[in-house]
Design an enzyme around this catalytic site. Sequence first.
Site, PDB file in Angstrom:
ATOM      1  CE1 TYR A   1      38.079  11.418 123.635  1.00 16.08           C
ATOM      2  CE2 TYR A   1      37.886  11.698 121.329  1.00 16.08           C
ATOM      3  CZ  TYR A   1      37.336  11.610 122.428  1.00 16.08           C
ATOM      4  OH  TYR A   1      35.781  11.676 122.503  1.00 16.08           O
TER       5      TYR A   1
ATOM      6  CG  ASP B   1      34.400  14.261 118.160  1.00 16.93           C
ATOM      7  OD1 ASP B   1      34.036  15.338 118.290  1.00 16.93           O
ATOM      8  OD2 ASP B   1      34.526  13.402 118.773  1.00 16.93           O
TER       9      ASP B   1
ATOM     10  CG  HIS C   1      35.701  15.837 126.914  1.00 13.97           C
ATOM     11  ND1 HIS C   1      36.905  15.401 126.324  1.00 13.97           N
ATOM     12  CD2 HIS C   1      34.905  14.974 126.766  1.00 13.97           C
ATOM     13  CE1 HIS C   1      36.731  14.058 125.683  1.00 13.97           C
ATOM     14  NE2 HIS C   1      35.441  13.778 125.852  1.00 13.97           N
TER      15      HIS C   1
ATOM     16  NE  ARG D   1      33.563  -3.577 112.427  1.00  9.46           N
ATOM     17  CZ  ARG D   1      33.767  -4.158 113.672  1.00  9.46           C
ATOM     18  NH1 ARG D   1      34.527  -3.466 114.320  1.00  9.46           N
ATOM     19  NH2 ARG D   1      33.174  -5.106 114.134  1.00  9.46           N
TER      20      ARG D   1
ATOM     21  CD  GLN E   1      31.071  14.919 120.966  1.00  7.66           C
ATOM     22  OE1 GLN E   1      31.736  14.108 121.275  1.00  7.66           O
ATOM     23  NE2 GLN E   1      31.722  15.624 119.874  1.00  7.66           N
TER      24      GLN E   1
HETATM   25  N1  NAP Z   1      32.240  13.826 124.242  1.00 10.59           N
HETATM   26  C1  NAP Z   1      32.208  12.617 124.884  1.00 10.59           C
HETATM   27  O1  NAP Z   1      32.470  12.389 126.149  1.00 10.59           O
HETATM   28  C2  NAP Z   1      32.529  11.303 123.940  1.00 10.59           C
HETATM   29  C3  NAP Z   1      32.487  10.227 124.611  1.00 10.59           C
HETATM   30  C4  NAP Z   1      32.439   8.996 123.727  1.00 10.59           C
HETATM   31  C5  NAP Z   1      32.789   9.103 122.259  1.00 10.59           C
HETATM   32  N2  NAP Z   1      32.873  10.445 121.878  1.00 10.59           N
HETATM   33  C6  NAP Z   1      33.099  10.693 120.329  1.00 10.59           C
HETATM   34  O2  NAP Z   1      32.166  10.006 119.480  1.00 10.59           O
HETATM   35  C7  NAP Z   1      32.870   8.995 118.681  1.00 10.59           C
HETATM   36  C8  NAP Z   1      32.070   7.765 118.761  1.00 10.59           C
HETATM   37  O3  NAP Z   1      31.599   7.087 120.006  1.00 10.59           O
HETATM   38  P1  NAP Z   1      32.624   5.638 120.349  1.00 10.59           P
HETATM   39  O4  NAP Z   1      33.862   5.524 119.569  1.00 10.59           O
HETATM   40  O5  NAP Z   1      32.618   5.739 121.793  1.00 10.59           O
HETATM   41  O6  NAP Z   1      31.331   4.746 119.868  1.00 10.59           O
HETATM   42  P2  NAP Z   1      30.744   4.227 118.500  1.00 10.59           P
HETATM   43  O7  NAP Z   1      31.391   4.991 117.409  1.00 10.59           O
HETATM   44  O8  NAP Z   1      29.366   3.887 118.781  1.00 10.59           O
HETATM   45  O9  NAP Z   1      31.323   2.817 118.278  1.00 10.59           O
HETATM   46  C9  NAP Z   1      32.630   2.520 118.134  1.00 10.59           C
HETATM   47  C10 NAP Z   1      33.114   0.924 118.236  1.00 10.59           C
HETATM   48  O10 NAP Z   1      32.230   0.267 117.180  1.00 10.59           O
HETATM   49  C11 NAP Z   1      32.817  -0.357 116.682  1.00 10.59           C
HETATM   50  N3  NAP Z   1      32.580  -0.358 115.015  1.00 10.59           N
HETATM   51  C12 NAP Z   1      32.671   0.565 114.277  1.00 10.59           C
HETATM   52  N4  NAP Z   1      32.036   0.227 113.290  1.00 10.59           N
HETATM   53  C13 NAP Z   1      31.158  -0.836 113.228  1.00 10.59           C
HETATM   54  C14 NAP Z   1      30.533  -1.533 112.460  1.00 10.59           C
HETATM   55  N5  NAP Z   1      30.031  -1.063 111.123  1.00 10.59           N
HETATM   56  N6  NAP Z   1      29.870  -2.544 113.022  1.00 10.59           N
HETATM   57  C15 NAP Z   1      30.172  -3.107 114.132  1.00 10.59           C
HETATM   58  N7  NAP Z   1      30.967  -2.473 115.076  1.00 10.59           N
HETATM   59  C16 NAP Z   1      31.603  -1.365 114.516  1.00 10.59           C
HETATM   60  C17 NAP Z   1      34.489   0.072 116.604  1.00 10.59           C
HETATM   61  O11 NAP Z   1      35.363  -0.996 116.415  1.00 10.59           O
HETATM   62  P3  NAP Z   1      36.507  -0.780 115.349  1.00 10.59           P
HETATM   63  O12 NAP Z   1      37.261   0.560 115.564  1.00 10.59           O
HETATM   64  O13 NAP Z   1      37.411  -1.848 116.001  1.00 10.59           O
HETATM   65  O14 NAP Z   1      36.223  -1.021 114.141  1.00 10.59           O
HETATM   66  C18 NAP Z   1      34.527   0.427 118.171  1.00 10.59           C
HETATM   67  O15 NAP Z   1      34.585  -0.399 118.882  1.00 10.59           O
HETATM   68  C19 NAP Z   1      34.263   8.732 119.589  1.00 10.59           C
HETATM   69  O16 NAP Z   1      35.215   8.269 118.807  1.00 10.59           O
HETATM   70  C20 NAP Z   1      34.536  10.086 120.199  1.00 10.59           C
HETATM   71  O17 NAP Z   1      35.175  10.734 118.807  1.00 10.59           O
HETATM   72  C21 NAP Z   1      32.686  11.509 122.496  1.00 10.59           C
END
Ligand code: NAP
Length: 296
Positions: A59, A54, A117, A257, A182
């Site tokens: 990004y 994704d 988005h 992770r 999403q």
């Molecule tokens: N459409 C939108 O507006 C929107 C907004 C936000 C996100 N997204 C999408 O959704 C995805 C996920 O959301 P997100 O990246 O914001 O948040 P998330 O996946 O809930 O959390 C990611 C964070 O958690 C850490 N992490 C990962 N695995 C872990 C584990 N097993 N234990 C503890 N911490 C852990 C990561 O650190 P490290 O990387 O340092 O391991 C990173 O800091 C995004 O990458 C993006 O593709 C979309």
Amino acid sequence: MLRKAMSKLTINSTLRMNSGYEIPMLGYGVYKTPANVCEDVVTKAFEAGYRHVDSAAGYRNEEPCGAAIKKSSIPRSQIFFTSKVPPMQLSYDSASAQVDASLKLSGLDYIDLMLLHAPYGGREARKGAWKALVEAQEAGKVRSIGVSNYGVAHLDEMEVYIKELEKERGGEGKGGKIDVGQWEVHPWMPRRDIAEWCKKRGVVVEAFCPIVRGKRMDDPALVPLIKKHRKTGAQILIRWSLQKGFVPLPKSETPSRIVENAGVYDFELDTEDMKALELDVYEPCAWDPTVAALED
Ligand SMILES: NC(=O)c1ccc[n+]([C@@H]2O[C@H](COP(=O)([O-])OP(=O)(O)OC[C@H]3O[C@@H](n4cnc5c(N)ncnc54)[C@H](OP(=O)(O)O)[C@@H]3O)[C@@H](O)[C@H]2O)c1
């Protein structure tokens, strides 16, 4: 019955979208993944079994995502790649141009899923951008289309302009169908209204921030389940999302992770566990454009 269906979840589980294409239920998010490490970590994700990436124009890592996809020995048809049209200056022209730009940057022949988005820009901007996605889908540039961060009001509005587009573009189906939406979804952001809206229409719900950016690992609702199942908080939350029928998109740049977050197929949350995570709160950890007024 539910129990039986759930025990069948595997890393290869997919959902069928309104487009007829399948979407892998476990996704791998790359928000904030720097371009210079992105090819490497996406490759690691493929090695760990993920088949769904994704990304988004915003990004700035579509290029390394595409490079990892092309470099991989996994057939293109088994990999699912998402990008998104940036939220600012949404319009027919910007969305058409973004599809072409994303194809060029990623180097892919088609994009599996293109999302708008966020709903900012007003009705005409949203309608124009949607029409551009419908045309891109008809042209085979993208296979499935959808929206992100649309509130129920934005979704209801879409149904009206989808009908208008049908008339303007020559008949049924010509207004497009929403394949995926999403949103930030996890136990502290259950989004029941949106999930219900989507369920009625066969729209797949993707869950962003499924592990709440790692910020809730010692929450009292989660800790007993961590202890009971001897799984990490991230694994419990990703499993919760999958059992709800969502498509979680956990992000990690950390190799251990990446593997940990895919290790969610050797246990199951039972009815009581799922109930313990049925929280009635609104506690976002990211932005929430769903609350934007239709004029914004
Ligand atoms: N459409 C939108 O507006 C929107 C907004 C936000 C996100 N997204 C999408 O959704 C995805 C996920 O959301 P997100 O990246 O914001 O948040 P998330 O996946 O809930 O959390 C990611 C964070 O958690 C850490 N992490 C990962 N695995 C872990 C584990 N097993 N234990 C503890 N911490 C852990 C990561 O650190 P490290 O990387 O340092 O391991 C990173 O800091 C995004 O990458 C993006 O593709 C979309």
